[in-house]
Design an enzyme around this catalytic site. Structure first.
Site, PDB file in Angstrom:
ATOM      1  N   PRO A  64     -29.271 -24.618  27.046  1.00  0.00           N
ATOM      2  CA  PRO A  64     -30.101 -25.828  27.002  1.00  0.00           C
ATOM      3  C   PRO A  64     -29.214 -27.066  27.113  1.00  0.00           C
ATOM      4  O   PRO A  64     -28.046 -27.037  26.698  1.00  0.00           O
ATOM      5  CB  PRO A  64     -30.784 -25.746  25.632  1.00  0.00           C
ATOM      6  N   HIS A  65     -29.763 -28.126  27.690  1.00  0.00           N
ATOM      7  CA  HIS A  65     -28.953 -29.317  27.900  1.00  0.00           C
ATOM      8  C   HIS A  65     -29.822 -30.563  27.986  1.00  0.00           C
ATOM      9  O   HIS A  65     -30.997 -30.484  28.328  1.00  0.00           O
ATOM     10  CB  HIS A  65     -28.090 -29.187  29.161  1.00  0.00           C
ATOM     11  N   GLY A  66     -29.195 -31.673  27.664  1.00  0.00           N
ATOM     12  CA  GLY A  66     -29.883 -32.946  27.761  1.00  0.00           C
ATOM     13  C   GLY A  66     -28.935 -34.047  28.185  1.00  0.00           C
ATOM     14  O   GLY A  66     -27.832 -34.161  27.663  1.00  0.00           O
TER      15      GLY A  66
END
Length: 154
Positions: A64-66
């Site tokens: 997951p990444h932002g």
């Protein structure tokens, strides 16, 4: 040498019953190292990205990444899950390990894509995944992750 991950960003027994809880637990590790300015804003950017499509890439791994204006510096947190979690993975398998990426919104280029590519190249190798699964040392995990990203980030 690139230091996108430190010992404080490694959790060898991340607790959570779903992807959102795991993401939140790892985001708290990033917050504790003072690499984000607004926890809720950063967390929402990751959850918004996750809502587009699952970041579970197979092999029991999720990335997951932002990309967010609330991130001070490119960061990777690693969690080995206490219990496998259903993450709507491409291969249908539960996730056992997660890499949470925090990337500044104004970061030059697509640094998060470089990190994902660098990790993905290593994660296809069973020996690399096995070391992440079994190592009792945060230091060893930090070393191999930083080593695997040095070439793509320099």
């Amino acid at each position: 040498m690139v230091k996108v991950i430190t010992n404080e960003l490694v959790d060898l027994s991340t607790v959570g019953t779903n992807s959102q809880e795991i993401i939140k637990a790892l985001a708290k590790k990033i917050e504790a190292t003072d690499r984000i300015t607004n926890f809720d804003g950063y967390l929402q950017s990751v959850l918004d990205r996750e809502a587009l499509t699952s970041t579970a890439i197979g092999f029991g791994i999720a990335i997951p990444h932002g990309k967010s204006p609330h991130v001070k510096e490119c960061t990777v947190a690693f969690g080995r899950l206490a219990q496998p979690v259903d993450w709507n993975s491409l291969d249908g398998k539960d996730v056992e390990m997660a890499f949470l990426l925090a990337v500044p919104e104004d970061c030059a280029g697509d640094e998060h894509l470089k990190i994902i590519a660098g990790l993905s190249r290593k994660l296809v190798h069973e020996d690399f995944r096995e070391m992440l699964r079994t190592s009792a040392s945060e230091e060893e995990i930090v070393q191999v992750i930083n080593d695997s990203l040095t070439a793509v980030l320099n």
